[in-house]
Design a protein around this motif. Structure first.
Motif, mmCIF file in Angstrom:
data_model
loop_
_atom_site.group_PDB
_atom_site.id
_atom_site.type_symbol
_atom_site.label_atom_id
_atom_site.label_comp_id
_atom_site.label_asym_id
_atom_site.label_seq_id
_atom_site.Cartn_x
_atom_site.Cartn_y
_atom_site.Cartn_z
ATOM 1 N N GLU A 1 101.819 116.370 55.819
ATOM 2 C CA GLU A 1 102.112 116.699 54.421
ATOM 3 C C GLU A 1 100.936 117.392 53.730
ATOM 4 O OE1 GLU A 1 104.543 117.327 51.342
ATOM 5 O OE2 GLU A 1 105.175 116.340 53.171
ATOM 6 N N PRO A 2 99.693 116.884 53.865
ATOM 7 C CA PRO A 2 98.584 117.588 53.209
ATOM 8 C C PRO A 2 98.404 119.018 53.716
ATOM 9 C CG PRO A 2 97.908 115.363 53.810
ATOM 10 C CD PRO A 2 99.267 115.605 54.433
ATOM 11 N N THR A 3 98.601 119.233 55.007
ATOM 12 C CA THR A 3 98.470 120.586 55.557
ATOM 13 C C THR A 3 99.552 121.492 55.003
ATOM 14 O OG1 THR A 3 97.514 119.704 57.586
ATOM 15 C CG2 THR A 3 98.382 121.941 57.687
ATOM 16 N N ARG A 4 100.795 120.981 54.924
ATOM 17 C CA ARG A 4 101.874 121.783 54.341
ATOM 18 C C ARG A 4 101.582 122.104 52.887
ATOM 19 N NH1 ARG A 4 107.082 118.547 56.067
ATOM 20 N NH2 ARG A 4 105.556 116.958 55.744
ATOM 21 N N ASP A 5 101.047 121.151 52.138
ATOM 22 C CA ASP A 5 100.726 121.388 50.738
ATOM 23 C C ASP A 5 99.650 122.461 50.585
ATOM 24 O OD1 ASP A 5 102.593 119.507 49.991
ATOM 25 O OD2 ASP A 5 101.124 117.946 49.529
ATOM 26 N N ILE A 6 98.647 122.427 51.424
ATOM 27 C CA ILE A 6 97.583 123.432 51.364
ATOM 28 C C ILE A 6 98.145 124.810 51.705
ATOM 29 C CG2 ILE A 6 95.437 124.213 52.466
ATOM 30 C CD1 ILE A 6 94.682 121.199 52.648
ATOM 31 N N LEU A 7 99.014 124.893 52.708
ATOM 32 C CA LEU A 7 99.626 126.175 53.052
ATOM 33 C C LEU A 7 100.517 126.686 51.922
ATOM 34 C CD1 LEU A 7 100.472 125.589 56.823
ATOM 35 C CD2 LEU A 7 98.670 127.036 55.853
ATOM 36 N N LYS A 8 101.269 125.792 51.297
ATOM 37 C CA LYS A 8 102.098 126.185 50.148
ATOM 38 C C LYS A 8 101.205 126.659 48.999
ATOM 39 C CE LYS A 8 106.026 123.123 51.004
ATOM 40 N NZ LYS A 8 106.762 121.945 50.501
ATOM 41 N N GLY A 9 100.109 125.950 48.778
ATOM 42 C CA GLY A 9 99.173 126.350 47.729
ATOM 43 C C GLY A 9 98.563 127.711 48.006
ATOM 44 N N ALA A 10 98.206 127.953 49.265
ATOM 45 C CA ALA A 10 97.629 129.249 49.636
ATOM 46 C C ALA A 10 98.648 130.369 49.436
ATOM 47 C CB ALA A 10 97.137 129.221 51.077
ATOM 48 N N LEU A 11 99.900 130.125 49.824
ATOM 49 C CA LEU A 11 100.944 131.136 49.629
ATOM 50 C C LEU A 11 101.156 131.411 48.150
ATOM 51 C CD1 LEU A 11 103.168 133.001 50.687
ATOM 52 C CD2 LEU A 11 104.696 131.019 50.700
ATOM 53 N N ALA A 12 101.230 130.350 47.347
ATOM 54 C CA ALA A 12 101.403 130.518 45.904
ATOM 55 C C ALA A 12 100.210 131.272 45.313
ATOM 56 C CB ALA A 12 101.564 129.157 45.234
ATOM 57 N N GLY A 13 99.002 130.959 45.771
ATOM 58 C CA GLY A 13 97.807 131.648 45.292
ATOM 59 C C GLY A 13 97.767 133.105 45.723
ATOM 60 N N LEU A 14 98.223 133.386 46.935
ATOM 61 C CA LEU A 14 98.272 134.768 47.415
ATOM 62 C C LEU A 14 99.192 135.605 46.533
ATOM 63 C CD1 LEU A 14 97.700 136.539 50.276
ATOM 64 C CD2 LEU A 14 100.150 136.285 50.289
ATOM 65 N N ILE A 15 100.366 135.071 46.228
ATOM 66 C CA ILE A 15 101.306 135.783 45.361
ATOM 67 C C ILE A 15 100.696 135.936 43.967
ATOM 68 C CG2 ILE A 15 103.573 135.626 44.245
ATOM 69 C CD1 ILE A 15 104.501 134.161 46.880
ATOM 70 N N GLY A 16 100.097 134.847 43.475
ATOM 71 C CA GLY A 16 99.439 134.919 42.175
ATOM 72 C C GLY A 16 98.316 135.937 42.163
ATOM 73 N N GLY A 17 97.537 135.989 43.241
ATOM 74 C CA GLY A 17 96.429 136.937 43.327
ATOM 75 C C GLY A 17 96.879 138.384 43.318
ATOM 76 N N LEU A 18 97.979 138.674 43.992
ATOM 77 C CA LEU A 18 98.500 140.049 43.993
ATOM 78 C C LEU A 18 98.993 140.461 42.607
ATOM 79 C CD1 LEU A 18 100.353 140.093 47.426
ATOM 80 C CD2 LEU A 18 98.311 141.412 46.791
ATOM 81 N N ILE A 19 99.744 139.574 41.976
ATOM 82 C CA ILE A 19 100.254 139.891 40.635
ATOM 83 C C ILE A 19 99.100 139.958 39.641
ATOM 84 C CG2 ILE A 19 101.716 139.030 38.750
ATOM 85 C CD1 ILE A 19 103.628 138.015 40.989
ATOM 86 N N ALA A 20 98.120 139.076 39.795
ATOM 87 C CA ALA A 20 96.958 139.098 38.913
ATOM 88 C C ALA A 20 96.141 140.376 39.098
ATOM 89 C CB ALA A 20 96.092 137.869 39.172
ATOM 90 N N THR A 21 96.067 140.885 40.311
ATOM 91 C CA THR A 21 95.353 142.136 40.554
ATOM 92 C C THR A 21 96.048 143.286 39.835
ATOM 93 O OG1 THR A 21 94.531 141.332 42.676
ATOM 94 C CG2 THR A 21 94.492 143.715 42.340
ATOM 95 N N ALA A 22 97.377 143.282 39.854
ATOM 96 C CA ALA A 22 98.125 144.309 39.117
ATOM 97 C C ALA A 22 97.855 144.183 37.619
ATOM 98 C CB ALA A 22 99.618 144.186 39.406
ATOM 99 N N ALA A 23 97.825 142.955 37.107
ATOM 100 C CA ALA A 23 97.553 142.734 35.686
ATOM 101 C C ALA A 23 96.129 143.168 35.328
ATOM 102 C CB ALA A 23 97.758 141.266 35.331
ATOM 103 N N LYS A 24 95.176 142.871 36.209
ATOM 104 C CA LYS A 24 93.785 143.275 35.968
ATOM 105 C C LYS A 24 93.672 144.796 35.961
ATOM 106 C CE LYS A 24 89.074 142.627 37.714
ATOM 107 N NZ LYS A 24 88.688 144.018 37.752
ATOM 108 N N SER A 25 94.374 145.454 36.881
ATOM 109 C CA SER A 25 94.354 146.923 36.924
ATOM 110 C C SER A 25 94.924 147.511 35.635
ATOM 111 C CB SER A 25 95.149 147.430 38.123
ATOM 112 O OG SER A 25 94.531 147.030 39.320
ATOM 113 N N ALA A 26 95.996 146.905 35.129
ATOM 114 C CA ALA A 26 96.589 147.369 33.867
ATOM 115 C C ALA A 26 95.620 147.141 32.712
ATOM 116 C CB ALA A 26 97.913 146.654 33.612
#
Length: 145
Positions: A10-35
């Motif tokens: 369970e902790p490993t799955r949570d960390i992987l889910k967190g990393a995926l959520a952060g990756l998506i957040g990071g991409l969208i945040a990069t677009a927002a920063k560029s704007a």
């Protein structure tokens, strides 16, 4: 012959889910920063850059934004306090690490001169935008996983 797959803990799955959520957040945040940089431009480069360096400068923020977001998302699973201040602290930390660390060493970021206060404010504002957007998206995506 069947192969038995080992389930992730369970902790490993949570960390992987967190990393995926952060990756998506990071991409969208990069677009927002560029704007945000189009509205409030950071330090301008003086002379035209060679084609390879220009490509690196344009693609590096996306790679860095996605990677930092994924690391942030994974860390948020282990140490939720990193999400304090709605991600603004994360954006400021990222700015300090990247502009004073690897990007500067590679010649891809310059240290602002003391008299360039507007440019310094632009860097702070756009990195805070990145951090807040990354945290907002990360939280939304993580709750849906």
């Amino acid at each position: 012959m069947t192969t038995r797959q080992k389930k992730l803990s369970e902790p490993t799955r949570d960390i992987l889910k967190g990393a995926l959520a952060g990756l998506i957040g990071g991409l969208i945040a990069t677009a927002a920063k560029s704007a945000a940089e189009k509205v409030y431009p950071p330090h301008e480069h003086g002379e035209p850059e060679p084609r390879q360096k220009k490509f690196l400068e344009e693609s590096l923020p996306w790679v860095l934004g996605a990677t930092a977001g994924a690391a942030y998302g994974a860390l948020a699973e282990i140490y939720p306090q990193v999400t304090d201040k709605y991600g603004a602290n994360f954006g400021m930390t990222l700015m300090a690490v990247t502009h004073e660390g690897p990007l500067h060493a590679l010649g891809l970021a310059t240290r602002p001169e003391p008299n360039e206060a507007r440019e310094q404010r632009s860097e702070v504002v756009t990195h805070v935008v990145y951090g807040v957007v990354c945290e907002t998206v990360r939280g939304l995506v993580r709750r849906s996983l």
